[in-house]
Write an enzyme that holds these catalytic residues in place. Structure first.
Site, PDB file in Angstrom:
ATOM      1  N   GLU A 182      25.462  67.316  12.052  1.00  0.00           N
ATOM      2  CA  GLU A 182      24.071  67.158  11.606  1.00  0.00           C
ATOM      3  C   GLU A 182      23.073  67.207  12.750  1.00  0.00           C
ATOM      4  O   GLU A 182      21.882  67.471  12.528  1.00  0.00           O
ATOM      5  CB  GLU A 182      23.903  65.841  10.842  1.00  0.00           C
ATOM      6  CG  GLU A 182      24.017  64.567  11.656  1.00  0.00           C
ATOM      7  CD  GLU A 182      25.426  64.021  11.764  1.00  0.00           C
ATOM      8  OE1 GLU A 182      25.582  62.816  12.039  1.00  0.00           O
ATOM      9  OE2 GLU A 182      26.379  64.811  11.586  1.00  0.00           O
ATOM     10  N   HIS A 197      29.477  65.320  15.206  1.00  0.00           N
ATOM     11  CA  HIS A 197      28.361  65.147  14.271  1.00  0.00           C
ATOM     12  C   HIS A 197      27.632  66.482  14.096  1.00  0.00           C
ATOM     13  O   HIS A 197      26.709  66.798  14.857  1.00  0.00           O
ATOM     14  CB  HIS A 197      27.383  64.098  14.803  1.00  0.00           C
ATOM     15  CG  HIS A 197      27.890  62.704  14.763  1.00  0.00           C
ATOM     16  ND1 HIS A 197      27.566  61.822  13.758  1.00  0.00           N
ATOM     17  CD2 HIS A 197      28.728  62.027  15.607  1.00  0.00           C
ATOM     18  CE1 HIS A 197      28.161  60.656  13.979  1.00  0.00           C
ATOM     19  NE2 HIS A 197      28.873  60.763  15.098  1.00  0.00           N
ATOM     20  N   CYS A 228      32.736  61.840  11.714  1.00  0.00           N
ATOM     21  CA  CYS A 228      33.075  60.802  12.689  1.00  0.00           C
ATOM     22  C   CYS A 228      33.911  59.710  12.016  1.00  0.00           C
ATOM     23  O   CYS A 228      35.089  59.913  11.747  1.00  0.00           O
ATOM     24  CB  CYS A 228      31.809  60.255  13.335  1.00  0.00           C
ATOM     25  SG  CYS A 228      32.114  59.354  14.874  1.00  0.00           S
TER      26      CYS A 228
END
Length: 603
Positions: A532, A530, A401
């Site tokens: 994750e 993202h 990001c």
């Protein structure tokens, strides 16, 4: 439908989320379908406007919901996909009730906390608990409800009362309460004290809820006499007092609870029958192998996280979990060095030179550098310096990001020669606005107005053979979760690409730059999304797996082996990898039959 409520006493942040997730995981190993709900008593509609330093990470769901980080724990442990409705806040409940009052739904009645607010809470729980959360498409068997905060908090009172009523609404045989409490150790002799837990349970019972199980958090194993004392004074059977001392990792907690018979207690208390099958047993074996691997690894990989919120590690909990999962799959022991981005800046050299040199020492000694997401100007020059170091010295770099935008700014300044290039978010006077505010985003409202949720990313034709695309199995389209207001300025894309920076992933219209990659570099990748948010302990997300493998010097070996016949595949390090335990190098998902048998997988 069976309901398990998890409450907490003595202090907040005691580990309710991990215990709730571990309980759900154990139920899944017995073939049951499990969903989760987190109750946050704050007045915010959602977690989107909360500071990471105040409340930890804001977790983003597929539907764009900005929620508490505990929902990330649920998704990772239970391998499910939740929605924004799985996070209840006081703000959401009151907003719904007030809107109904304005429409006239309560016409002629005085709208009160009891019964209108408490009824709204119960109706919400019952409705969301029945929503399928896995690929099976079937209604869950068990709903685990975590009540945030601590028993006795003023803001929790309506939710406690709602749960008191709820136990009668659904029936005693369908409702179980696990209370998590702290057993502090006082004095030089290390005596474990039970009074805080006794007081917490007494407060809870005074509010109309009596715990069926007590999970005792402590820094060391619970003494037998302490366990007996808690059982006696807290009105529970000794077998229902679970000791949860500090563990080597959160992955050990399900095994710790299983060893103490948690499943037997729950199945007896709720009258649920396990759906034992080979896939469930195999899943549990894989989890045990994961914990064994965590304890046995010796070969290490050192990652430097250059962030803005490093003073509270929970601000980046999904990032650290993604690194852990990828490291375990790569047979590497993860070492994280935390660097506050502003410590790398020249101003710190003038004011605190020791801190400056310590930060740079950690950065240059890392095997890989990661710049995560964030907002605001503070520390961004330090991030740019970190990206420059990684690019020039061929150190694996992953920018997420803001970290991707930082890589663009650095490249524009030092390779394209665009002096003063910056982001419109960070500098209003930049002569080269290489990162701009997205035109459709509101400039007046902050909550829920970003580009949020699961979005498609299309790999370009020129991306064939790129590291990132190969990590995603040479897919044409991938779906990942986004949370941003700014994007790479399309006006500068051609100039950046001509200088050697490749934008290999675009949005649906081909207008937004989603993935960047630098050729002739071991691993220099930036993602606007993202990755994750979709990691799993047994299924690390591809970008993080590639980053860790590159940092460990194993990426080329992995990419070559990924396309080879299974007989030719190699181990990653000292021990067989998680992938080999499951039987598929680089593809850590269960097969379709196993997934169906244990209640489906993450969407």
């Amino acid at each position: 439908m069976k309901y398990i409520l998890v409450s907490g006493g003595v202090i907040s942040g005691i580990g309710k989320g991990v215990i709730a997730s571990s309980t759900g995981l154990l139920l899944r190993t017995h073939g049951l379908r499990v969903t989760s709900i987190k109750i946050d008593p704050y007045l915010n509609i959602d977690a989107g406007t909360l500071s990471p330093l105040d409340h930890g990470e804001v977790f983003v769901l597929d539907d764009g919901g900005e929620v508490d980080l505990d929902l990330g724990n649920y998704e990772r442990f239970l391998n499910i996909t939740l929605t924004r409705d799985n996070n209840i806040t006081t703000g959401k409940i009151y907003k719904g009730v007030i809107e109904r009052e304005r429409k006239g739904d309560y016409l002629g009645k005085t709208v009160q906390v009891v019964p209108h607010i408490t009824d709204a809470i119960q109706e919400w729980v019952e409705r969301v608990a029945r929503v399928p959360v896995d690929d099976s498409g079937e209604e869950p068997d068990v709903c685990i409800i975590e009540l945030g905060g601590t028993v006795g908090d003023i803001e929790s009172a309506p939710f406690i009362e709602a749960m008191r009523q709820f136990q009668f609404r659904v029936g005693h045989e369908n409702f179980c309460l696990i209370h998590v409490s702290l057993i502090p150790i006082v004095g030089s002799v290390g005596e474990q004290k039970t009074k805080p837990t006794q007081s917490s349970v007494r407060d809870l019972r005074g509010l109309g809820l009596s715990p069926d199980l007590i999970a005792c958090r402590s820094s060391k194993p619970l003494d037998p006499d302490v366990k007996a004392k808690i059982a006696m004074f807290c009105h529970v059977h000794a077998d229902n007092v679970m000791a949860v001392p500090d563990c080597n990792s959160v992955y050990h907690v399900p095994l710790l609870l299983h060893k103490q018979g948690l499943l037997n207690v729950l199945e007896k208390r709720l009258g649920v029958s396990p759906r034992l099958n080979p896939a469930s047993a195999r899943f549990f074996e894989q989890w045990k192998q994961l914990t064994n691997r965590h304890d046995r690894l010796h070969d290490s990989v050192r990652i430097c996280i250059v962030g803005k919120y490093t003073h509270l590690k929970d601000s980046y909990i999904s990032v650290t979990k993604s690194l852990e999962h990828a490291s375990l799959a790569s047979n590497r022991k993860l070492i994280i060095d935390w660097v506050e981005a502003s410590d790398l800046e020249g101003e710190t050299l003038k004011t605190e030179p020791i801190k400056y040199h310590d930060a740079w020492k950690l950065l240059v000694g890392a095997s890989g550098i990661l710049v995560p997401g964030g907002f605001g100007e503070r520390g961004t020059e330090g991030m740019i310096a970190a990206a420059k170091w990684a690019r020039e010295n061929k150190v694996p770099y992953l920018g997420i990001c803001l970290g991707m935008q930082i890589a663009v700014i650095e490249y524009a300044r030092h390779v394209c020669g665009l002096a003063g290039a910056h982001s419109g978010e960070l500098s209003k006077d930049t002569p080269h606005e290489v990162v701009i505010f997205m035109p459709e985003i509101s400039k007046t409202h902050m909550g829920g107005t970003m580009r949020l949720g699961s979005r498609a990313t299309h790999f370009t034709e020129s991306s064939v053979g790129s590291i990132t695309r190969r990590l995603y199995g040479n897919a044409d389209v991938i779906h990942e979760r986004h949370r941003h207001r700014y994007e790479v300025n399309p006006k500068y894309v051609k100039q950046l690409e001509e200088a050697g920076l490749s934008f290999i992933g675009h949005d649906d219209k081909g207008e937004r730059m989603i993935i960047l990659e630098l050729k002739d570099h071991p691993f220099f990748v930036g993602t606007q999304y993202h990755p994750e948010y979709k990691t799993r302990p047994l299924v690390p997300t591809p970008v993080f797996l590639g980053f860790i493998l590159a940092s460990a010097g194993l990426l080329n070996e992995y990419l070559e082996s990924a396309d080879s016949p299974s007989a030719d595949r190699k181990t990653l390090g000292r021990y067989p990898s998680v992938a080999e335990d499951i039987g598929s190098f680089g593809n850590l998902t269960l097969n379709d039959a196993d997934n169906a048998a244990i209640g489906g997988g993450a969407k």
